[in-house]
Design an enzyme around this catalytic site. Structure first.
Site, PDB file in Angstrom:
ATOM      1  CG  PHE A   1     -39.531  -8.993 -49.289  1.00  0.00           C
ATOM      2  CD1 PHE A   1     -40.853  -9.249 -48.977  1.00  0.00           C
ATOM      3  CD2 PHE A   1     -38.834  -9.927 -50.038  1.00  0.00           C
ATOM      4  CE1 PHE A   1     -41.464 -10.426 -49.387  1.00  0.00           C
ATOM      5  CE2 PHE A   1     -39.429 -11.098 -50.456  1.00  0.00           C
ATOM      6  CZ  PHE A   1     -40.753 -11.343 -50.131  1.00  0.00           C
ATOM      7  CB  ALA A   2     -35.506  -4.449 -48.741  1.00  0.00           C
ATOM      8  CB  CYS A   3     -36.148   0.723 -50.750  1.00  0.00           C
ATOM      9  SG  CYS A   3     -36.146   1.858 -49.397  1.00  0.00           S
TER      10      CYS A   3
ATOM     11  CG  ASP B   1     -31.986 -17.562 -52.425  1.00  0.00           C
ATOM     12  OD1 ASP B   1     -32.144 -18.230 -53.473  1.00  0.00           O
ATOM     13  OD2 ASP B   1     -32.639 -16.533 -52.166  1.00  0.00           O
TER      14      ASP B   1
ATOM     15  N   GLY C   1     -31.195   0.864 -54.694  1.00  0.00           N
ATOM     16  CA  GLY C   1     -31.730  -0.420 -55.145  1.00  0.00           C
ATOM     17  C   GLY C   1     -33.082  -0.683 -54.525  1.00  0.00           C
TER      18      GLY C   1
ATOM     19  N   GLY D   1     -35.846  -3.990 -53.899  1.00  0.00           N
ATOM     20  CA  GLY D   1     -36.146  -5.415 -54.040  1.00  0.00           C
ATOM     21  C   GLY D   1     -37.620  -5.610 -53.781  1.00  0.00           C
TER      22      GLY D   1
ATOM     23  CE  LYS E   1     -32.509  -6.470 -47.816  1.00  0.00           C
ATOM     24  NZ  LYS E   1     -31.972  -7.722 -48.340  1.00  0.00           N
TER      25      LYS E   1
HETATM   26  N1  LIG Z   1     -24.837  -3.255 -49.591  1.00  0.00           N
HETATM   27  C1  LIG Z   1     -25.301  -2.841 -50.758  1.00  0.00           C
HETATM   28  N2  LIG Z   1     -24.583  -1.987 -51.497  1.00  0.00           N
HETATM   29  C2  LIG Z   1     -25.044  -1.551 -52.694  1.00  0.00           C
HETATM   30  N3  LIG Z   1     -26.227  -1.917 -53.232  1.00  0.00           N
HETATM   31  C3  LIG Z   1     -26.990  -2.763 -52.543  1.00  0.00           C
HETATM   32  C4  LIG Z   1     -26.581  -3.277 -51.284  1.00  0.00           C
HETATM   33  N4  LIG Z   1     -27.548  -4.122 -50.838  1.00  0.00           N
HETATM   34  C5  LIG Z   1     -28.505  -4.139 -51.788  1.00  0.00           C
HETATM   35  N5  LIG Z   1     -28.182  -3.314 -52.808  1.00  0.00           N
HETATM   36  C6  LIG Z   1     -28.980  -3.055 -54.012  1.00  0.00           C
HETATM   37  O1  LIG Z   1     -30.356  -3.072 -53.683  1.00  0.00           O
HETATM   38  C7  LIG Z   1     -31.064  -4.038 -54.485  1.00  0.00           C
HETATM   39  C8  LIG Z   1     -32.184  -4.635 -53.648  1.00  0.00           C
HETATM   40  O2  LIG Z   1     -31.657  -5.234 -52.482  1.00  0.00           O
HETATM   41  P1  LIG Z   1     -32.087  -6.675 -52.027  1.00  0.00           P
HETATM   42  O3  LIG Z   1     -32.002  -7.590 -53.215  1.00  0.00           O
HETATM   43  O4  LIG Z   1     -31.266  -7.073 -50.865  1.00  0.00           O
HETATM   44  O5  LIG Z   1     -33.609  -6.441 -51.624  1.00  0.00           O
HETATM   45  P2  LIG Z   1     -34.666  -7.558 -51.312  1.00  0.00           P
HETATM   46  O6  LIG Z   1     -36.023  -6.959 -51.220  1.00  0.00           O
HETATM   47  O7  LIG Z   1     -34.182  -8.402 -50.161  1.00  0.00           O
HETATM   48  O8  LIG Z   1     -34.519  -8.418 -52.627  1.00  0.00           O
HETATM   49  P3  LIG Z   1     -35.346  -9.611 -53.149  1.00  0.00           P
HETATM   50  O9  LIG Z   1     -36.293  -8.997 -54.123  1.00  0.00           O
HETATM   51  O10 LIG Z   1     -34.274 -10.447 -53.820  1.00  0.00           O
HETATM   52  O11 LIG Z   1     -35.965 -10.278 -51.981  1.00  0.00           O
HETATM   53  C9  LIG Z   1     -29.984  -5.024 -54.932  1.00  0.00           C
HETATM   54  O12 LIG Z   1     -30.290  -5.637 -56.152  1.00  0.00           O
HETATM   55  C10 LIG Z   1     -28.766  -4.124 -55.064  1.00  0.00           C
HETATM   56  O13 LIG Z   1     -28.778  -3.485 -56.333  1.00  0.00           O
END
Ligand SMILES: Nc1ncnc2c1ncn2[C@@H]1O[C@H](COP(=O)(O)OP(=O)(O)OP(=O)(O)O)[C@@H](O)[C@H]1O
Length: 531
Positions: A26-28, A142, A22, A24, A45
């Site tokens: 800010f993160a992969c 959120d 996944g 996002g 993450k």
């Molecule tokens: N524990 C997990 N198990 C499986 N998939 C996960 C997990 N945590 C996150 N993901 C996948 O990774 C994707 C991105 O994670 P996340 O949304 O936490 O990133 P982020 O950068 O914080 O997001 P945002 O863009 O909402 O700020 C999620 O949509 C999900 O598909």
């Protein structure tokens, strides 16, 4: 560009990292297992610290997420933090693996999910939020489908504690919130209208909005302010609305929602009272007495059965008519001239776009099959389709009466905004280019020319998967970003994946469905492509 291309992902002692599951803003997130025992699987993450800092977050803001989430790791419906650490560029968090994917992925726009499924997730969410409030003194702040993941059995896992807040101190005293943060459609009105509010009460409002989205596949309003026509209407009529998506709700749902969506936080129903409501107290067919799923295949069947993409002649005609009349297309034509980065175009690590001259022109758009449907495929192609018969990404294009639809469905992390095709790139790319233009996504001209130039330098091996970056506005003028990723599977089979990066997931799926309709001539649909 992915975070791992900007900064190397740190190694974690005793942990074997797998593929990216996944991305996002800010993160992969990567799958991982223990080196000593590969059967112990989890997700890691990697939060990219420079990207967070660029948006004004401090290191304390960044670490607060994991500190609060790890204080809430003793409930079955909250995603567990197993470990965490920080390196130069990344904070990494070892999380329990949610292998059922994202909840938002399973909500059909304008339709929603099956009512019993909505009830199941409502109950699990109430349990998760009650636990956060009662036992941890933490408000999530959120709550929305994007922050809800599912485990392999379909149980809800509340995630993403980026805005969480310790509203109750250890001595029991309450901290009042004053900041205006949250996801606009899910935010409680008092966050915007008063200088001080109780964060835990705003969570209850967000549960109501989420329930509405689950039941109808639509958000209620963009922002709970009087400038927003839908919100103004709701307030003026004291919640008694019998038009639009409200008409799809039955009396009991309406009643429950009115209690939750009470604009005055003092009159809003409490979690304690909600737990006495029949929608909470009655057991759903696929849950045990603790509210956890005890029949994953029934849940998967019910959850996935609403996911449908129409490629019908009727919808195709209606769509092309709307396009010709240049109205009813909700996607706004960009009001400002897009800058180069905003144009949909082929992206590749090695790509220095400026150095390429586009010598090949492929302006002729292949016949997409027209209103009469899909082209014919050879016998050997059909064998491939059999392998895909349990993939929801394929089945969403099929008639629901197909018995295959209801058998052997499982929840997994596979993206559902995707189609398969047996065509070659010289057919796929020009068609996608036209489709993108039709839905008003600005495209850098000649996607196939961009692909060919790269292909000639890199060859087949390094070229795939081919990524087209997409940035557009949704119907409401909000930014929607993501990628269309074309991957080669077993020759000639390819998957065309629409991976959202930011923006409203319902809008992303709406965009996908319109593009799919334009590309219907090349989409692999079991049963429809036989000669
Ligand atoms: N524990 C997990 N198990 C499986 N998939 C996960 C997990 N945590 C996150 N993901 C996948 O990774 C994707 C991105 O994670 P996340 O949304 O936490 O990133 P982020 O950068 O914080 O997001 P945002 O863009 O909402 O700020 C999620 O949509 C999900 O598909």
């Amino acid at each position: 560009m992915s975070f791992s291309q900007i900064s190397p992902i740190p190694e974690i002692k005793d942990v074997e990292l797998g593929s990216t599951i996944g991305n996002g803003a800010f993160a992969c997130v990567k799958s991982a297992c223990l080196k000593s025992d590969p059967s112990v699987v989890f997700a890691v993450k990697f939060v990219h610290i420079p990207t967070c800092k660029n948006t004004g977050l401090s290191e304390k803001d960044i670490t607060k997420e994991v500190v609060l989430q790890s204080r809430c790791s003793k409930n079955d419906n909250v995603l567990k933090v197993i470990d965490c650490n920080i390196s130069d560029d990344f904070m990494w968090i070892v999380l329990e693996m949610a292998d059922g994917g994202d909840l938002f992925d399973k909500i059909e726009p304008d339709v929603g999910v099956d009512s019993e499924v909505a009830q199941f997730y409502f109950q699990q969410l109430i349990r998760a939020v009650s636990y956060l409030h009662d036992e941890c003194g933490i408000a999530h702040r959120d709550i929305k489908p994007e922050n809800i993941l599912l485990d392999g059995n379909g149980n809800l896992k509340l995630a993403d504690f980026g805005l969480a807040y310790q509203y109750r101190r250890k001595d029991g005293s309450i901290r009042i919130s004053t900041d205006q943060r949250g996801s606009p459609p899910y935010m409680a009105p008092e966050i915007l209208h008063s200088n001080a509010y109780l964060a835990n009460i705003t969570d209850i409002w967000s549960i109501g909005i989420l329930l509405f989205v689950l039941l109808t596949g639509e958000i209620l309003w963009e922002l709970p302010v009087f400038d927003d026509e839908n919100f103004e209407n709701f307030i003026k009529n004291e919640g008694n609305i019998y038009t639009g998506p409200w008409t799809r709700l039955d009396f009991n749902h309406m009643n429950l929602l009115r209690k939750i969506l009470q604009p005055n936080p003092e009159k809003r129903v409490s979690l304690e009272t909600l737990k006495l409501h029949p929608w909470f107290t009655s057991q759903v067919r696929f849950a045990d007495e603790n509210g956890l799923c005890n029949n994953p295949s029934l849940l998967a069947r019910k959850l996935l059965s609403n996911l449908k993409v129409s490629l019908s002649d009727n919808d195709y005609f209606k769509f092309t008519q709307d396009v010709n009349m240049n109205e009813k297309i909700p996607y706004r034509l960009g009001s400002t001239q897009p800058i180069n980065n905003d144009l949909a175009q082929i992206q590749h690590d090695s790509l220095n776009v400026k150095n390429y001259s586009f010598t090949q022109q492929h302006s002729v758009v292949p016949d997409s099959g027209g209103p009469t449907g899909q082209r014919s495929y050879l016998k050997q192609d059909l064998d491939l389709t059999k392998k895909l018969l349990t993939d929801v990404a394929v089945l969403q294009f099929c008639d629901e009466r197909d018995p295959n639809f209801s058998s052997s469905l499982v929840l997994n992390k596979t993206n559902i905004t995707k189609f398969y095709t047996l065509e070659e790139m010289d057919i796929i790319l020009p068609l996608l280019e036209t489709a993108l233009q039709i839905v008003h996504v600005k495209v850098k001209p000649d996607l196939y020319g961009q692909f060919s130039t790269l292909f000639n330098t890199m060859g087949d091996e390094y070229m795939f998967p081919v990524t087209i970056g997409v940035k557009t506005e949704d119907r409401n003028g909000y930014v929607l970003t993501g990628s269309i990723i074309i991957a080669k599977l077993e020759d000639p089979l390819k998957s065309v994946d629409f991976e959202r990066r930011s923006g409203d997931p319902l809008e992303w799926r709406r965009l996908f469905k319109r593009i799919a309709l334009c590309c219907r001539g090349i989409i692999l649909v079991p049963g429809a492509n036989e000669t």
